[in-house]
Design an enzyme around this catalytic site. Structure first.
Site, PDB file in Angstrom:
ATOM      1  N   GLU A  31       4.346  94.037  34.972  1.00 58.23           N
ATOM      2  CA  GLU A  31       4.321  92.791  35.231  1.00 58.23           C
ATOM      3  C   GLU A  31       4.078  92.185  36.323  1.00 58.23           C
ATOM      4  O   GLU A  31       4.736  92.916  36.693  1.00 58.23           O
ATOM      5  CB  GLU A  31       5.331  91.804  33.809  1.00 58.23           C
ATOM      6  N   GLY A 180      -5.887  63.754  32.574  1.00 53.98           N
ATOM      7  CA  GLY A 180      -6.338  64.970  31.559  1.00 53.98           C
ATOM      8  C   GLY A 180      -5.438  64.684  30.390  1.00 53.98           C
ATOM      9  O   GLY A 180      -3.771  64.368  30.908  1.00 53.98           O
ATOM     10  N   ILE A 184      -0.405  69.416  28.056  1.00 54.32           N
ATOM     11  CA  ILE A 184      -0.076  68.862  29.447  1.00 54.32           C
ATOM     12  C   ILE A 184       0.152  67.613  29.344  1.00 54.32           C
ATOM     13  O   ILE A 184       1.727  67.252  30.331  1.00 54.32           O
ATOM     14  CB  ILE A 184       0.126  70.006  29.816  1.00 54.32           C
ATOM     15  N   GLY A 266      -7.347  71.402  31.435  1.00 52.88           N
ATOM     16  CA  GLY A 266      -6.637  72.813  30.453  1.00 52.88           C
ATOM     17  C   GLY A 266      -6.548  74.487  31.697  1.00 52.88           C
ATOM     18  O   GLY A 266      -6.225  73.845  32.994  1.00 52.88           O
ATOM     19  N   ASP A 306      -3.513  84.325  25.285  1.00 53.62           N
ATOM     20  CA  ASP A 306      -4.704  83.139  25.791  1.00 53.62           C
ATOM     21  C   ASP A 306      -6.005  83.906  26.387  1.00 53.62           C
ATOM     22  O   ASP A 306      -7.081  83.744  26.464  1.00 53.62           O
ATOM     23  CB  ASP A 306      -4.060  82.450  26.742  1.00 53.62           C
ATOM     24  N   HIS A 439      17.530  66.579   0.739  1.00 49.50           N
ATOM     25  CA  HIS A 439      17.787  65.220   0.620  1.00 49.50           C
ATOM     26  C   HIS A 439      18.682  65.000   1.258  1.00 49.50           C
ATOM     27  O   HIS A 439      20.161  64.873   1.320  1.00 49.50           O
ATOM     28  CB  HIS A 439      17.433  64.797  -0.714  1.00 49.50           C
TER      29      HIS A 439
HETATM   30  P1  FAD Z   1       1.410  84.571  29.627  1.00 49.36           P
HETATM   31  O1  FAD Z   1       2.493  83.561  28.938  1.00 49.36           O
HETATM   32  O2  FAD Z   1       0.545  83.580  30.794  1.00 49.36           O
HETATM   33  O3  FAD Z   1       1.802  85.534  30.577  1.00 49.36           O
HETATM   34  C1  FAD Z   1       0.926  86.807  31.248  1.00 49.36           C
HETATM   35  C2  FAD Z   1       1.283  87.316  31.958  1.00 49.36           C
HETATM   36  O4  FAD Z   1       0.402  88.494  31.999  1.00 49.36           O
HETATM   37  C3  FAD Z   1       1.848  87.248  33.107  1.00 49.36           C
HETATM   38  O5  FAD Z   1       3.224  86.678  33.368  1.00 49.36           O
HETATM   39  C4  FAD Z   1       0.956  86.949  34.138  1.00 49.36           C
HETATM   40  O6  FAD Z   1       1.947  87.010  35.141  1.00 49.36           O
HETATM   41  C5  FAD Z   1       1.297  88.683  34.116  1.00 49.36           C
HETATM   42  N1  FAD Z   1      -0.029  89.343  33.961  1.00 49.36           N
HETATM   43  C6  FAD Z   1      -1.081  88.518  34.398  1.00 49.36           C
HETATM   44  N2  FAD Z   1      -2.684  89.565  34.925  1.00 49.36           N
HETATM   45  C7  FAD Z   1      -1.346  90.874  35.275  1.00 49.36           C
HETATM   46  C8  FAD Z   1      -2.033  92.340  35.392  1.00 49.36           C
HETATM   47  N3  FAD Z   1      -3.085  92.029  36.598  1.00 49.36           N
HETATM   48  N4  FAD Z   1      -0.470  93.116  36.300  1.00 49.36           N
HETATM   49  C9  FAD Z   1       1.185  92.487  35.550  1.00 49.36           C
HETATM   50  N5  FAD Z   1       0.134  91.218  34.935  1.00 49.36           N
HETATM   51  C10 FAD Z   1      -0.590  90.368  34.388  1.00 49.36           C
HETATM   52  N6  FAD Z   1       2.178  76.874  24.047  1.00 49.36           N
HETATM   53  C11 FAD Z   1       3.490  76.780  22.971  1.00 49.36           C
HETATM   54  O7  FAD Z   1       3.293  77.612  21.649  1.00 49.36           O
HETATM   55  N7  FAD Z   1       4.054  76.168  22.361  1.00 49.36           N
HETATM   56  C12 FAD Z   1       4.371  74.746  23.625  1.00 49.36           C
HETATM   57  O8  FAD Z   1       5.972  74.512  23.512  1.00 49.36           O
HETATM   58  C13 FAD Z   1       3.959  75.046  24.422  1.00 49.36           C
HETATM   59  N8  FAD Z   1       4.165  74.169  26.192  1.00 49.36           N
HETATM   60  C14 FAD Z   1       3.376  75.143  26.898  1.00 49.36           C
HETATM   61  C15 FAD Z   1       3.595  74.102  28.235  1.00 49.36           C
HETATM   62  C16 FAD Z   1       3.244  74.374  29.663  1.00 49.36           C
HETATM   63  C17 FAD Z   1       3.174  73.266  30.673  1.00 49.36           C
HETATM   64  C18 FAD Z   1       2.120  75.656  29.116  1.00 49.36           C
HETATM   65  C19 FAD Z   1       1.251  75.304  30.559  1.00 49.36           C
HETATM   66  C20 FAD Z   1       1.646  76.217  28.473  1.00 49.36           C
HETATM   67  C21 FAD Z   1       2.625  75.800  27.187  1.00 49.36           C
HETATM   68  N9  FAD Z   1       1.672  76.492  26.074  1.00 49.36           N
HETATM   69  C22 FAD Z   1       2.559  76.719  25.223  1.00 49.36           C
HETATM   70  C23 FAD Z   1       0.654  77.344  26.160  1.00 49.36           C
HETATM   71  C24 FAD Z   1       1.828  79.224  26.136  1.00 49.36           C
HETATM   72  O9  FAD Z   1       2.873  79.196  27.162  1.00 49.36           O
HETATM   73  C25 FAD Z   1       0.813  80.119  25.905  1.00 49.36           C
HETATM   74  O10 FAD Z   1      -0.113  79.925  25.088  1.00 49.36           O
HETATM   75  C26 FAD Z   1       1.791  81.746  26.105  1.00 49.36           C
HETATM   76  O11 FAD Z   1       2.167  81.675  27.550  1.00 49.36           O
HETATM   77  C27 FAD Z   1      -0.151  83.001  26.468  1.00 49.36           C
HETATM   78  O12 FAD Z   1       1.084  83.749  25.880  1.00 49.36           O
HETATM   79  P2  FAD Z   1       0.290  85.586  27.001  1.00 49.36           P
HETATM   80  O13 FAD Z   1       1.286  86.102  26.810  1.00 49.36           O
HETATM   81  O14 FAD Z   1      -1.342  85.176  26.083  1.00 49.36           O
HETATM   82  O15 FAD Z   1      -0.415  84.604  28.473  1.00 49.36           O
HETATM   83  P1  NAI Z   2      -5.798  70.124  27.578  1.00 50.03           P
HETATM   84  O1  NAI Z   2      -6.858  71.285  26.736  1.00 50.03           O
HETATM   85  O2  NAI Z   2      -4.568  70.578  26.407  1.00 50.03           O
HETATM   86  O3  NAI Z   2      -6.203  68.791  27.539  1.00 50.03           O
HETATM   87  C1  NAI Z   2      -7.515  69.085  28.986  1.00 50.03           C
HETATM   88  C2  NAI Z   2      -7.981  66.966  28.509  1.00 50.03           C
HETATM   89  O4  NAI Z   2      -8.202  66.653  29.854  1.00 50.03           O
HETATM   90  C3  NAI Z   2      -8.746  67.077  27.912  1.00 50.03           C
HETATM   91  O5  NAI Z   2      -7.843  65.808  26.884  1.00 50.03           O
HETATM   92  C4  NAI Z   2     -10.207  66.792  28.464  1.00 50.03           C
HETATM   93  O6  NAI Z   2     -10.747  65.678  28.247  1.00 50.03           O
HETATM   94  C5  NAI Z   2      -9.719  66.172  29.974  1.00 50.03           C
HETATM   95  N1  NAI Z   2     -10.184  66.167  30.851  1.00 50.03           N
HETATM   96  C6  NAI Z   2     -11.272  67.356  31.235  1.00 50.03           C
HETATM   97  N2  NAI Z   2     -12.191  66.736  32.804  1.00 50.03           N
HETATM   98  C7  NAI Z   2     -11.318  66.024  33.104  1.00 50.03           C
HETATM   99  C8  NAI Z   2     -11.670  65.247  34.297  1.00 50.03           C
HETATM  100  N3  NAI Z   2     -12.992  65.349  35.156  1.00 50.03           N
HETATM  101  N4  NAI Z   2     -11.643  63.843  33.492  1.00 50.03           N
HETATM  102  C9  NAI Z   2     -10.553  63.355  33.348  1.00 50.03           C
HETATM  103  N5  NAI Z   2     -10.033  63.953  31.773  1.00 50.03           N
HETATM  104  C10 NAI Z   2     -10.543  64.929  31.868  1.00 50.03           C
HETATM  105  O7  NAI Z   2      -5.247  71.137  28.414  1.00 50.03           O
HETATM  106  P2  NAI Z   2      -3.757  70.676  28.711  1.00 50.03           P
HETATM  107  O8  NAI Z   2      -3.335  69.876  28.785  1.00 50.03           O
HETATM  108  O9  NAI Z   2      -3.529  71.671  30.707  1.00 50.03           O
HETATM  109  O10 NAI Z   2      -2.947  71.947  28.804  1.00 50.03           O
HETATM  110  C11 NAI Z   2      -3.739  73.882  28.153  1.00 50.03           C
HETATM  111  C12 NAI Z   2      -3.036  74.325  27.051  1.00 50.03           C
HETATM  112  O11 NAI Z   2      -1.909  74.714  26.972  1.00 50.03           O
HETATM  113  C13 NAI Z   2      -3.617  73.222  26.220  1.00 50.03           C
HETATM  114  O12 NAI Z   2      -4.459  73.873  25.027  1.00 50.03           O
HETATM  115  C14 NAI Z   2      -2.235  74.210  25.129  1.00 50.03           C
HETATM  116  O13 NAI Z   2      -3.467  75.778  24.519  1.00 50.03           O
HETATM  117  C15 NAI Z   2      -1.223  74.977  26.438  1.00 50.03           C
HETATM  118  N6  NAI Z   2      -0.587  73.873  25.673  1.00 50.03           N
HETATM  119  C16 NAI Z   2       0.175  73.570  24.726  1.00 50.03           C
HETATM  120  C17 NAI Z   2       1.774  73.001  24.521  1.00 50.03           C
HETATM  121  C18 NAI Z   2       2.521  72.710  22.836  1.00 50.03           C
HETATM  122  O14 NAI Z   2       1.735  73.779  22.182  1.00 50.03           O
HETATM  123  N7  NAI Z   2       3.070  72.491  22.974  1.00 50.03           N
HETATM  124  C19 NAI Z   2       1.950  72.633  25.709  1.00 50.03           C
HETATM  125  C20 NAI Z   2       1.215  72.468  26.867  1.00 50.03           C
HETATM  126  C21 NAI Z   2       0.218  72.990  26.773  1.00 50.03           C
END
Ligand code: FAD
Ligand code: NAI
Length: 452
Positions: A31, A180, A184, A266, A306, A439
């Site tokens: 990591e 967007g 998020i 995104g 991801d 309920h």
């Molecule tokens: P990541 O969590 O991205 O972890 C990848 C790890 O790999 C990182 O720690 C990185 O440092 C490490 N890494 C990368 N390259 C290397 C390398 N070459 N060598 C060593 N380490 C490396 N999902 C939900 O289901 N519910 C939510 O409520 C939710 N909220 C979110 C809110 C935000 C603001 C964001 C940005 C995302 C949210 N997500 C949510 C999405 C969720 O965070 C991701 O889907 C999830 O973290 C993916 O897990 P992952 O293990 O694939 O990757």
């Molecule tokens: P998103 O894909 O959910 O939304 C991005 C939005 O930006 C879209 O609606 C798109 O039409 C808009 N957009 C793109 N280009 C634009 C532009 N030039 N001008 C205006 N609008 C524009 O991406 P987001 O919110 O960044 O989240 C990324 C991912 O993180 C999510 O798709 C999800 O997989 C994960 N996530 C999950 C959460 C959860 O499960 N509760 C919470 C937060 C993130």
């Protein structure tokens, strides 16, 4: 020589490592940043911790209607952020301890795949080299920064921020422009609106919440609008000039200003700089190609989370990591994507699983929609009075099974797994009708919808 080298310690990588260690595989987890990845450190957990504080604040401010008078309700952003840090620290500590308990070795640093020899795969971390019989790539995703003029400069100046910085702000900005209106953007808009920012969401599409059911997106938008969030839809951001976001709407160039600007359009998979080309791992449109067993095109190389771009959610990442380890250890398993719930943790929450009316129609499916107001639930009424929550259940016309559920309203996130279970097990509606739900709970609404 390791049985398995895992690249990336986010949900996919850390859970897979735990499972692999538990199954007796000699496992190395590399990591480069923090164990827990985006989810624990700068995603799911910190955002939900902040949103919970905002919910308490909202309740306190609106307590009169519940017969309670709260005087001097104050919000302390610094304390909220510090509490969030404690929650994150505890969870990351717990994950690290579990990894160690399962015998997983952890190396800090950037892992880069160097190649393969007769013994196995070679991965370098700085000048140290490790060998593994198999590799799981779980490098996750990072924020997508499109080539919009002024964006890079804004990020450098700190006016434009990403999910990372917005979860660390010690002061609530007077105004926030969110680029967007996806997951998020909406969660952060909901949070910062609750705690006092003037929030404007600029969204390119004609609706917020992307792939969610259109009616539910519209209820969410009206609800948040009623709380003071401004939405500018059908507006494509084309430039950022200091505190000004420039967008094109209906052929006109317009502007909106904010003390802070959140970039949330995104995320993109981390596939560069990790040596995929050295062993010829196939990618497609920036993500690693995987099958239902999380196998890549190269035997012995798996990818979960991801990085394969199938469903960028933490619970998908967990399950994909598990599938990979089950396949590696010779167990029967396969990844299925049709019943993965998704939640937007705004206030009110939105939860969805399976088909929406739009996707089902797009696939030419024959279905019936059962729609019910959440006010049919005693508990919902007790806690929301006359709220705007609804629940939609989509039934397959031929098989009389549930194919999709969407809920907007309190507890939606906690109820939706039950709907996922119905879809995954293809449970006949007649059997669901025989189940007894507790309920009064909001979950009863699911059963209620079937009797309409
Ligand atoms: P990541 O969590 O991205 O972890 C990848 C790890 O790999 C990182 O720690 C990185 O440092 C490490 N890494 C990368 N390259 C290397 C390398 N070459 N060598 C060593 N380490 C490396 N999902 C939900 O289901 N519910 C939510 O409520 C939710 N909220 C979110 C809110 C935000 C603001 C964001 C940005 C995302 C949210 N997500 C949510 C999405 C969720 O965070 C991701 O889907 C999830 O973290 C993916 O897990 P992952 O293990 O694939 O990757
Ligand atoms: P998103 O894909 O959910 O939304 C991005 C939005 O930006 C879209 O609606 C798109 O039409 C808009 N957009 C793109 N280009 C634009 C532009 N030039 N001008 C205006 N609008 C524009 O991406 P987001 O919110 O960044 O989240 C990324 C991912 O993180 C999510 O798709 C999800 O997989 C994960 N996530 C999950 C959460 C959860 O499960 N509760 C919470 C937060 C993130």
């Amino acid at each position: 020589m390791y049985d398995l080298i895992v690249l990336g310690g986010g949900p996919a990588g850390y859970l897979a490592s735990e499972r692999a260690g538990h199954a007796g595989l000699k496992t190395l987890l590399i990591e480069k940043n923090k164990i827990g990845g985006v989810c624990l450190n700068e995603g799911c957990v910190p955002s939900k911790t902040l949103l919970h504080s905002a919910k308490i604040y909202d309740y306190a401010k609106g307590s009169e209607k519940y017969g309670i008078t709260c005087t001097e309700v104050k919000y302390d952003q610094e304390k909220v952020i510090k509490r969030k840090d404690v929650v994150v620290r505890k969870l990351v500590g717990g994950v690290t301890a579990t990894l160690k308990k399962n015998g997983v070795e952890i190396v800090d640093g950037l892992g880069v795949i160097q190649g393969k020899d007769s013994e196995g795969f070679i991965v370098a971390v700085g000048d140290k080299v490790y060998k593994g019989k198999k590799i799981l790539i779980a490098t996750g995703s990072q924020v997508l920064v499109p080539p919009i003029p002024g964006l890079k400069e804004g990020l450098e100046a700190g006016t434009v921020i990403t999910n990372r910085e917005i979860l660390e702000l010690m002061e609530v900005p007077e105004s926030l422009v969110v680029i967007g209106g996806g997951v998020i953007g909406l969660e952060m808009a909901s949070y910062y609106n609750s705690v006092g920012s003037k929030v404007t969401v600029v969204e390119m599409l004609g609706k917020i919440a992307g792939p969610n059911d259109t009616e539910i997106s519209s209820i969410l938008q009206n609800n948040l609008k009623g709380k003071g969030i401004e939405f500018i839809l059908g507006a494509k951001v084309t430039q950022v000039k200091n505190d000004t976001v420039v967008f094109e709407k209906d052929g006109n160039i317009q502007e909106v200003k904010g003390k802070k600007i959140l970039l949330s359009i995104g995320r993109k998979a981390v596939t560069e700089g990790i040596g995929l080309e050295n062993i010829s791992v196939a990618t497609e449109r920036g993500v690693i190609k995987t099958d239902e067993f999380m196998k890549t095109n190269i035997p012995g190389v798996y990818a979960a989370g991801d990085v394969n771009g199938k469903s960028m959610l933490a619970h998908t990442a967990y399950r994909e990591g598990e599938v990979a380890i089950n396949i590696i250890t010779g167990k029967k398993d396969r990844m299925r994507y049709h019943a993965i719930p998704s939640v937007i943790y705004t206030n009110p929450e939105v939860a969805s699983v399976g088909e929406t009316e739009e996707t089902a129609a797009g696939k030419g499916m024959e279905f019936i929609v059962k729609k019910v107001s959440n006010n049919f639930s005693g508990r919902y009424m007790a806690e929301n009075e006359r709220g705007d929550g609804i629940t939609k259940v989509l039934l397959d016309k031929t098989h009389n099974t549930v194919i999709g559920v969407q809920i907007i309203g309190s507890y939606a996130s906690e109820i939706i797994y039950g709907a996922g279970l119905m879809i995954e097990t293809e449970m006949p509606v007649d059997d669901i009708k025989e189940l007894v739900f507790p309920h009064p709970t909001v979950s009863e609404i699911l059963r209620e919808a079937l009797f309409i």
